[in-house]
Scaffold this active site. Structure first.
Site, PDB file in Angstrom:
ATOM      1  N   CYS A 245     -27.204  -3.107 -39.199  1.00  0.00           N
ATOM      2  CA  CYS A 245     -28.536  -2.548 -39.468  1.00  0.00           C
ATOM      3  C   CYS A 245     -28.670  -2.088 -40.916  1.00  0.00           C
ATOM      4  CB  CYS A 245     -28.830  -1.400 -38.508  1.00  0.00           C
ATOM      5  SG  CYS A 245     -27.689  -0.013 -38.620  1.00  0.00           S
TER       6      CYS A 245
ATOM      7  N   CYS B 273       0.804  -1.224   0.000  1.00  0.00           N
ATOM      8  CA  CYS B 273       0.000   0.000   0.000  1.00  0.00           C
ATOM      9  C   CYS B 273       0.830   1.263   0.000  1.00  0.00           C
ATOM     10  CB  CYS B 273      -0.948   0.018   1.195  1.00  0.00           C
ATOM     11  SG  CYS B 273      -0.119   0.188   2.790  1.00  0.00           S
TER      12      CYS B 273
ATOM     13  N   CYS C 117     -16.507   0.140  -2.706  1.00  0.00           N
ATOM     14  CA  CYS C 117     -15.075   0.409  -2.876  1.00  0.00           C
ATOM     15  C   CYS C 117     -14.201  -0.436  -1.980  1.00  0.00           C
ATOM     16  CB  CYS C 117     -14.784   1.890  -2.618  1.00  0.00           C
ATOM     17  SG  CYS C 117     -15.059   2.408  -0.902  1.00  0.00           S
TER      18      CYS C 117
ATOM     19  N   HIS D 191     -28.555   4.704 -37.070  1.00  0.00           N
ATOM     20  CA  HIS D 191     -29.382   3.509 -37.242  1.00  0.00           C
ATOM     21  C   HIS D 191     -30.140   3.590 -38.561  1.00  0.00           C
ATOM     22  CE1 HIS D 191     -31.664  -0.001 -36.119  1.00  0.00           C
ATOM     23  NE2 HIS D 191     -32.795   0.648 -36.290  1.00  0.00           N
TER      24      HIS D 191
END
Length: 699
Positions: free
Chosen positions: A434, A88, A153, A576
C-alpha cells in the site's frame, strides 16, 4: 464409604468413573440417574456382585445386572497392569483384545514384552475373554448405528443427545443420512479409523499429528502448527489430558483464531484473511487455555488480540487488513481499472524513466515530475453523479478517520475553503504494497503492480547501504534517547536490524517502515509529507502504541539543485497508506489569496500544512546531529527544501504545484477516458429530472 473398586459407566463414551463423580471424567457428560456401577476386576471386594451399598446405607441394584454377566474371571486376582491403546491412549483391562474406547485391536507385542509371543513378531495369543469386556464390545457395536457424529469436533454422541456433549454443537438436520452412511460397512470402518487416528494425534503420542476430519472446506485448513505447539514440553500425563480436553472443546472459529495468531507470528497473511472472512471478532483476546495450547510464551500472552500481535511483530500488512475497513457501499472504479491499456503504457513509461545515478551514491531516481490531481470537470457533473464518483474513487473510511476522528487533514477552514486546498484520500489496495501504491497514485495515478518501484527501492538500499545505514542508525539512536530510552546496541544488533529492513524491501507484499519512505523520497527526488494518526488504537479506543510515521521526509542525501520542491502527500491510518490528492482549479482569482502568488491559470497550487492542528511543526525524519536543533532551525531547513509560505491565518504551508500542460499526456488521457464514463450518466439523470418536472406540471 470409600471408592474402593466401584465405578459407574458413562452412557456416551462408556468410560468407567468413580461413584462420587458427578460428570464423566472423559467427556464431561452428566451422570445419568440409573448409571451402571461396576467393580474393577483386579480390586477385591466383600460386597455382592449385583448389589452395593451407598454412603446412606440404602442398597443400589444394577439396572442391567440380569443382562450383564457377572462371572468372576480367572484374571481378577492377577496383579497385571492395564494396557494403553496406541491410538487413543485409553487404559484397557489386561485381557481385552481391543480398545473399549475406539475399538482398535491391541497392538502386536514384541518378543521381549510377553512370553506368549513368538520371535517372529506375530500377535500374542489372547487369553480367556472377560465376559464383561465381551459385553462392552458387543454393546458398542450394537449402538454404533444409533450414534451421530458431530460435524465440528467429530465426537460420536448418543442418539438422544440434542447437542454435542464436547463442543455444544447442535444436532445436524440430516440424521437419516448419517445413519444411512453408518450402515455401509466399508465407510464406517474408514471413518472409525480416522477418528481413532485423530484421537491418537491429540493425545501427544509419537504418531504423526493430523487435523481433525472436517467437511470439505474445513478439511483444507492446516492446524498442524497449533497442535504441534500444544504438545511440546507437555510430557506429563495430567498436562496431556488437560490439553486433550481443551482441544475437544475447540470449535471451528476457535481453530481459525488460533491459526490466525500463529499466522501473525510466522507472517502467514492467508491465515489472518481466513479468520476475518469467516466473520471472526477482531477484538477477540487470547484466553489462558488458548495460550497454554499454543505453548509459546515468548510470542503469546493472555489478553493479546491479533492487533497486539501484529504491532508486536511489526506486521503492517496484517494491521491494514485487521484495522482498515474498506467501504463496501459501492464497487471501486478507479482510473487505473477503467483504462487497462493506458495503465500498462504508463507502467512502461515509469520503468523507462527510472535511472541510476553514477558515483558513490548510486541511488535510483525518476526523471519525470508528475503530480496526480482530480480533474476540475468533476464539479460540472450533477450532484448524484458526483456522489457516485466519489464513492467509487475515494476511501470514505480513511477520509472520515483523518478528518473527523482526528483533525489531521482539512482541519484549517482557510486552507480548505479560501485556498481550495482540500485533500481527498484515494482508495487503495489493503496489502503490504500500500505504501508503494499510494506513492504512484499520488504521482502517476496507478498501482505498483509490476513492482517497479519496489525493485528500485530494494536496489537503492543495497547499492547505497552505507549512506542510508549511517542516517538510519544516527536517527534511531537520537529518537530512542529523546523518549527517555537510554540504551545502546552492539554493532551486531544494529546490523541485524538493518538486514531486516533490507529484507522487507525485497519481499513483495511485505510491510515497509519509515526508512523506506526516506529512500522513496530520494527516488522521487521530492519531499514526502505523511499525515497520519499518532497512535495505534483498539476498537475500544485504547492506545496500543506510537506509529512514528507522521512527518516530513526530505531527500537529504541529494544535492538541493537536483531535487524538486513540490511535495506529495500521503495519509496513514492504522497500518494502511493512502494517497492524498487535491482537485484541479481553473485559476480562480482568489486561488492564491493570502500567499501573494502570481500563477497562471493553468497551474494548480495546493497548500499543504507543515504544522498539525495544534500549530506544532511536523517532525523531519532522519536528520543528522548537525541538522538537529530547535524549531527555528527545522523551519529554516523546510524552507530550503520546499516552496513555503505563510497564510494570512499564520499557517506555515508547502506549495504543491501541478499543471495540465506539464503533466504527462498519458495520465491526462487516462483521466479523460475515466471521466467520460461519468459524463455519459448525466443525460439519463437529466432525463429523469425532466420527466419528474413534467409530472409536477401535469398535477
Amino acid at each position: 464409604m470409600t471408592e474402593h473398586g466401584l465405578k459407574w459407566s458413562c452412557e456416551y463414551c462408556t468410560y468407567e468413573n468413580w461413584p462420587s463423580a458427578i460428570k464423566c471424567t472423559m467427556c464431561r457428560a452428566q451422570r445419568p440417574s440409573g448409571a451402571i456401577i461396576t467393580e474393577e476386576p483386579f480390586k477385591s471386594s466383600s460386597s455382592n456382585v449385583g448389589t452395593i451399598e451407598r454412603s446412606g446405607g440404602s442398597p443400589l441394584i444394577c439396572p442391567d445386572s440380569s443382562a450383564r454377566p457377572r462371572v468372576k474371571s480367572s484374571f481378577s486376582m492377577e496383579n497385571g497392569s492395564k494396557w494403553s491403546c496406541q491410538l487413543c491412549t485409553y487404559l484397557n483391562w489386561p485381557r481385552a483384545i481391543r480398545c473399549t474406547q475406539c475399538l482398535s485391536h491391541r497392538r502386536t507385542r514384541s518378543p521381549t514384552e510377553s512370553p506368549q509371543s513368538s520371535g517372529s513378531g506375530l500377535r500374542s495369543i489372547p487369553g480367556p475373554i472377560d465376559p464383561c469386556e465381551e459385553y462392552n464390545d458387543r454393546n458398542k457395536l450394537n449402538i454404533k448405528g444409533q450414534h451421530w457424529t458431530c460435524s465440528a469436533c467429530t465426537y460420536e454422541n448418543g442418539a438422544k443427545a440434542k447437542k454435542c456433549v464436547v463442543c455444544d454443537h447442535p444436532t445436524p438436520n440430516n440424521l437419516d443420512a448419517i445413519e444411512l452412511a453408518d450402515t455401509d460397512e466399508a465407510s464406517s470402518i474408514i471413518n472409525e479409523q480416522d477418528r481413532a487416528r485423530w484421537r491418537g494425534s491429540c493425545s501427544g503420542g509419537n504418531s504423526q499429528r493430523r487435523s481433525p476430519p472436517m467437511p470439505k472446506r474445513d478439511s483444507e485448513m492446516d492446524f498442524q502448527r497449533i497442535e504441534l505447539a500444544g504438545a511440546v514440553g507437555s510430557k506429563d500425563e495430567l498436562d496431556l489430558k488437560k490439553l486433550k480436553q481443551i482441544k475437544n472443546r475447540m470449535r471451528k472459529t476457535d481453530w481459525l483464531f488460533l491459526n490466525a495468531c500463529v499466522g501473525v507470528v510466522e507472517g502467514d497473511l492467508s491465515a489472518v484473511e481466513a479468520y476475518k472472512n469467516s466473520g471472526g471478532d477482531i477484538a477477540r483476546q487470547l484466553s489462558a487455555d488458548e495460550v497454554r495450547l499454543l505453548n509459546r510464551p515468548s510470542a503469546f500472552d493472555v489478553g493479546y488480540t491479533l492487533v497486539h500481535l501484529s504491532i508486536r511483530f511489526q506486521r503492517q500488512d496484517m494491521l491494514a487488513i485487521l484495522l482498515t475497513e474498506v467501504s463496501q457501499h459501492a464497487v471501486k472504479c478507479i482510473p487505473a481499472m477503467v483504462c487497462p491499456e493506458l495503465t500498462e503504457q504508463i507502467r512502461r513509461e515509469i520503468a523507462a524513466s527510472m535511472h541510476q545515478r553514477k558515483g558513490d551514491f548510486a541511488c535510483y531516481f525518476l526523471t519525470d515530475l508528475v503530480t496526480f490531481t482530480l480533474p476540475a470537470d468533476i464539479e460540472d457533473l450533477p450532484p448524484p453523479v458526483q456522489e457516485k464518483l466519489f464513492d467509487e474513487v475515494l476511501d470514505r473510511d480513511v477520509q472520515k478517520e483523518l478528518e473527523e476522528e482526528s483533525p489531521i487533514i482539512n482541519w484549517s477552514l482557510e486552507l480548505g475553503t479560501r485556498l481550495d486546498s482540500r485533500l481527498y484520500a484515494l482508495w487503495n489496495r489493503t496489502a503490504g504494497d500500500c505504501l508503494l501504491d499510494s506513492v504512484l497514485q499520488a504521482t502517476w495515478g496507478i498501482y505498483d503492480k509490476d513492482s517497479v518501484l519496489r525493485k528500485a527501492l530494494h536496489d537503492s538500499l543495497h547499492d547505497c547501504s552505507h549512506w542510508f545505514y549511517s542516517r538510519w542508525k544516527e536517527w534511531e539512536s537520537w529518537y530512542s534517547q529523546s523518549f527517555g530510552l537510554h540504551f545502546s546496541l552492539r554493532e551486531e544488533q544494529w546490523q541485524e536490524d538493518w538486514a531486516f529492513i533490507l529484507s522487507l524491501a525485497s519481499q513483495p507484499g511485505a510491510s515497509l517502515e519509515q526508512t523506506h519512505i526516506f529512500v522513496l523520497a530520494h527516488i522521487l527526488r521530492r519531499p514526502i509529507i505523511v499525515y497520519g494518526v499518532k497512535y495505534y488504537k483498539s476498537f475500544r479506543g485504547e492506545t496500543l502504541g506510537y506509529t512514528r510515521f507522521q512527518g516530513v521526509y526530505l531527500p537529504l542525501l541529494w544535492e538541493q539543485s537536483f531535487c524538486w520542491k513540490s511535495p506529495i502527500a500521503l495519509g496513514y491510518t492504522r497500518g494502511h497508506f493512502s494517497a492524498l490528492v487535491a482537485m484541479e482549479n481553473d485559476g480562480y482569482d482568489n486561488r492564491g489569496a493570502g500567499a501573494n502568488l502570481n500563477t497562471d491559470d493553468d497551474v494548480t497550487v495546493t497548500f499543504l500544512p507543515l504544522v498539525d492542528s495544534e500549530r506544532k511543526l511536523l517532525h523531519i525524519h532522519f536528520l543528522s546531529a548537525q541538522e538537529l536543533g530547535n524549531e527555528d532551525q527545522q523551519e529554516k531547513l523546510l524552507r530550503e527544501w520546499l516552496d513555503c509560505c505563510v497564510t494570512e491565518g499564520g499557517v506555515l504551508v508547502a506549495m504543491q504545484k501541478s499543471s495540465r500542460r506539464r503533466n504527462h499526456p498519458l495520465v491526462t488521457q487516462m483521466m479523460e477516458k475515466w471521466l467520460d464514463g461519468y459524463r455519459q450518466i448525466r443525460p439519463c439523470t437529466a432525463l429523469s429530472d425532466g420527466e419528474e418536472d413534467e409530472e409536477d406540471e401535469d398535477e
